[in-house]
Design an enzyme around this catalytic site. Structure first.
Site, PDB file in Angstrom:
ATOM      1  N   LYS A 203     -44.478  22.190 -29.476  1.00 25.58           N
ATOM      2  CA  LYS A 203     -43.673  23.363 -29.867  1.00 25.58           C
ATOM      3  C   LYS A 203     -42.400  23.408 -29.031  1.00 25.58           C
ATOM      4  CE  LYS A 203     -43.594  27.646 -28.554  1.00 25.58           C
ATOM      5  NZ  LYS A 203     -42.128  27.862 -28.598  1.00 25.58           N
ATOM      6  N   GLU A 277     -45.021  22.277 -15.332  1.00 26.74           N
ATOM      7  CA  GLU A 277     -43.756  22.005 -14.636  1.00 26.74           C
ATOM      8  C   GLU A 277     -42.932  23.281 -14.772  1.00 26.74           C
ATOM      9  OE1 GLU A 277     -40.134  21.482 -14.121  1.00 26.74           O
ATOM     10  OE2 GLU A 277     -40.118  19.973 -15.721  1.00 26.74           O
ATOM     11  N   CYS A 311     -34.242  23.446 -14.161  1.00 22.05           N
ATOM     12  CA  CYS A 311     -35.229  24.008 -13.231  1.00 22.05           C
ATOM     13  C   CYS A 311     -35.064  23.423 -11.833  1.00 22.05           C
ATOM     14  CB  CYS A 311     -36.640  23.800 -13.752  1.00 22.05           C
ATOM     15  SG  CYS A 311     -36.857  22.212 -14.532  1.00 22.05           S
ATOM     16  N   GLU A 408     -35.338  32.468  -8.996  1.00 21.64           N
ATOM     17  CA  GLU A 408     -34.647  31.547  -9.893  1.00 21.64           C
ATOM     18  C   GLU A 408     -33.725  32.329 -10.824  1.00 21.64           C
ATOM     19  OE1 GLU A 408     -36.977  29.417 -12.880  1.00 21.64           O
ATOM     20  OE2 GLU A 408     -35.854  27.618 -12.361  1.00 21.64           O
TER      21      GLU A 408
HETATM   22  P1  ADP Z   1     -37.797  30.141 -20.201  1.00 25.29           P
HETATM   23  O1  ADP Z   1     -37.750  31.262 -19.236  1.00 25.29           O
HETATM   24  O2  ADP Z   1     -37.303  28.833 -19.707  1.00 25.29           O
HETATM   25  O3  ADP Z   1     -37.389  30.498 -21.595  1.00 25.29           O
HETATM   26  P2  ADP Z   1     -40.493  30.347 -21.043  1.00 25.29           P
HETATM   27  O4  ADP Z   1     -41.615  30.016 -20.155  1.00 25.29           O
HETATM   28  O5  ADP Z   1     -40.329  31.744 -21.495  1.00 25.29           O
HETATM   29  O6  ADP Z   1     -39.277  29.753 -20.286  1.00 25.29           O
HETATM   30  O7  ADP Z   1     -40.535  29.423 -22.347  1.00 25.29           O
HETATM   31  C1  ADP Z   1     -40.840  28.060 -22.313  1.00 25.29           C
HETATM   32  C2  ADP Z   1     -41.665  27.727 -23.534  1.00 25.29           C
HETATM   33  O8  ADP Z   1     -42.893  28.434 -23.450  1.00 25.29           O
HETATM   34  C3  ADP Z   1     -41.032  28.130 -24.856  1.00 25.29           C
HETATM   35  O9  ADP Z   1     -41.322  27.143 -25.822  1.00 25.29           O
HETATM   36  C4  ADP Z   1     -41.727  29.439 -25.181  1.00 25.29           C
HETATM   37  O10 ADP Z   1     -41.762  29.749 -26.546  1.00 25.29           O
HETATM   38  C5  ADP Z   1     -43.128  29.154 -24.660  1.00 25.29           C
HETATM   39  N1  ADP Z   1     -43.927  30.348 -24.333  1.00 25.29           N
HETATM   40  C6  ADP Z   1     -43.495  31.583 -23.998  1.00 25.29           C
HETATM   41  N2  ADP Z   1     -44.551  32.397 -23.757  1.00 25.29           N
HETATM   42  C7  ADP Z   1     -45.666  31.656 -23.930  1.00 25.29           C
HETATM   43  C8  ADP Z   1     -47.074  31.904 -23.804  1.00 25.29           C
HETATM   44  N3  ADP Z   1     -47.543  33.101 -23.457  1.00 25.29           N
HETATM   45  N4  ADP Z   1     -47.931  30.889 -24.039  1.00 25.29           N
HETATM   46  C9  ADP Z   1     -47.477  29.670 -24.365  1.00 25.29           C
HETATM   47  N5  ADP Z   1     -46.172  29.363 -24.513  1.00 25.29           N
HETATM   48  C10 ADP Z   1     -45.269  30.333 -24.291  1.00 25.29           C
END
Ligand code: ADP
Length: 498
Positions: A203, A277, A311, A408
């Site tokens: 995804k 990561e 990151c 961050e």
């Molecule tokens: P960033 O702050 O870099 O956007 P996120 O951790 O919010 O990082 O998002 C990174 C990825 O994780 C995206 O593909 C997002 O859709 C997905 N994501 C966000 N929330 C969840 C969750 N609860 N479980 C799994 N994947 C998630």
């Protein structure tokens, strides 16, 4: 290019060349016409395009002008179920049974096709994510192709890599990636999974799905057996459906520390393997004996190129006190020459911030920095009227405990701190909840080794910064996650040892 230089006599009679910041390059925009983006994308499941079960789509926009680029499917549990069962079926019926050297041929073919479509992929990456075309063209896309090439080479070596031990694949890998390196992260996750015989449900991030979907087109054209790679689009809830699916054997996640913690909780007590990561707050350390101009260029590259959307961005700069004034002056001079604007322009150094939400976060931290009493400096460049942009920003007089030195920000904002001794800077650099990467600038090899041994960071770059290649392991300490991706380490993480 017109450069106007004024000579300004200083008291000491030395001559300083002062650059007029009105200098400009002629625009050199990359053409959008070389990229074909469909108005609507479905999920890529079992080798075909499949409409979302819930019938919902969401927009992917260009953060440089806020215009809609396309609509993509919003995945729900039913879509994830379909993708996982396609991946399971492909694993059991085809991929696991295929001789490794045959698997390698597909991976190699995908690498070549990524190279052939490099220009189009770079343009789409820049349109969808906001990063300068120079970055997507010269770094993201070639490094993505390199990942497929490198891991294609691993597939038929596994049998010989672990003497007296047999390896097998884990099964179905659920992979969730962020928006800062959309295509590269997809390649980084998919290529080693395929090489080790796993199948994939990936995804991409909701704000940058288009290059992963373009990669799905390439995968379809490559004749990879259906179901070996499935790409589902959606936001956090879709990611959570992947994490919680009972028939997934391995979760590989790159993203924020907060979501990483949720994932760790969700998989606790299951048999799923996990690599996380997560975030970072990299210390970039300049000693007084460093080649300062080179170091300043490395600092600029480490925090401002790519809008600080990395990151491992060098967002904390530690400068030895004796050269601090000089380094800060050089940094400010260099910041003035950075070109902020249209990401498709080949001259642009700093493109658009990925989303309104991320721009708001960055601006909130800039406010916090000022409230904490740090001194702010930002380049005087003009920003485009539309889209999400942020000037390169620097804070001096920062205390170790300030939030801008601890948290961050994920934007072009640098906190500058000073130090006197090696022990002091190691203690300060390690005083962070994160430990993903760090940089050190010095003329002395022995100092580099002393530092790298004592730094709690997964990667330490010496006299360079933000260098990546597929052969090197990458991953963090502490809240930056665990497990190593990249290189041989990534192969090990994706195999079962019998
Ligand atoms: P960033 O702050 O870099 O956007 P996120 O951790 O919010 O990082 O998002 C990174 C990825 O994780 C995206 O593909 C997002 O859709 C997905 N994501 C966000 N929330 C969840 C969750 N609860 N479980 C799994 N994947 C998630």
């Amino acid at each position: 290019m017109a450069v106007k230089a004024k000579k300004t006599a200083r008291k000491s009679n030395t001559i300083k060349l002062k650059f007029d910041t009105s200098w400009s390059y002629d625009p050199a925009p990359e053409s959008k016409s070389a990229a074909s983006i469909k108005p609507k994308y479905d999920h890529f499941i079992n080798g075909a395009w499949v409409k979302p079960a819930g019938g919902k789509y969401f927009d992917s926009i260009n953060p440089a002008n806020e215009e809609k680029l396309s609509e993509v499917a919003d995945g729900n549990e039913a879509d994830v179920n379909k993708a996982v069962s396609a991946a399971r079926n492909a694993y059991e019926q085809t991929w696991q049974k295929m001789p490794a050297k045959e698997r390698a041929k597909y991976i190699f073919r995908i690498a070549r096709m990524v190279q052939e479509k490099a220009r189009e992929l770079a343009i789409i990456e820049t349109l969808d994510g906001g990063k300068p075309i120079r970055e997507s063209r010269d770094f993201d896309v070639p490094t993505a192709a390199n990942h497929f090439f490198y891991y294609a080479g691993w597939a038929d070596k596994l049998e010989y890599a672990f003497p007296n031990r047999k390896t097998s694949a884990l099964g179905v890998a659920g992979q969730i990636i962020p928006w800062n390196f959309p295509l590269l992260m997809a390649a980084w996750k998919i290529a080693p999974a395929l090489a080790t015989g796993n199948t994939v449900v990936l995804k991409p991030a909701e704000t940058t799905p288009l290059t992963a979907l373009k990669l799905a087109e390439i995968i379809q054209e490559s004749d990879l057996p259906p179901g070996v790679v499935n790409i589902i689009t959606g936001a956090g809830a879709t990611g959570a459906d992947i994490v919680n699916h009972p028939d997934i054997n391995k979760i590989a996640f790159t993203g924020s520390t907060d979501v990483g913690k949720l994932i760790q909780r969700a998989v606790a007590g299951t048999n799923k393997r996990v690599t996380l990561e997560l975030g970072g707050k990299a210390a970039n350390i300049i000693f007084e004996d460093a080649p300062l101009d080179q170091a300043v260029e490395g600092v600029i590259n480490g925090i401002y190129f790519n809008q600080g959307h990395v990151c491992c961005a060098g967002s904390r700069l530690y400068v030895q006190e004796s050269v601090a004034k000089q380094v800060i002056r050089k940094l400010k001079d260099r910041m003035e020459t950075l070109i902020v604007g249209d990401p498709l322009d080949k001259n642009t150094d700093i493109g658009a911030i990925n989303s309104r939400q991320q721009l708001d976060t960055i601006q909130r931290y800039i406010k916090i920095g000022k409230q904490e009493g740090a001194e702010m400096y930002e380049s005087s460049c003009r920003l485009p009227g539309k889209g999400f942009f942020c000037r390169p920003t620097l804070f001096t007089n920062v205390a170790q405990s300030n939030r801008i030195a601890q948290e961050e920000i994920f934007g072009p904002v640098l906190s500058v701190l000073t130090f006197r001794t090696d022990d002091e800077v190691i203690e300060k650099a390690n005083n962070s909840p994160y430990g993903l990467s760090a940089g050190v600038w010095t003329d002395k090899g022995s100092k580099i080794f002393n530092l790298t041994k004592r730094m709690r960071a997964g990667v330490v770059w010496a006299n360079t910064f933000n260098k990546f290649d597929p052969t090197s392991p990458f991953g963090g300490y502490k809240e930056s996650g665990f497990g190593r991706e990249g290189g041989f380490a990534w192969v090990i993480a994706l195999c079962e040892f019998n």
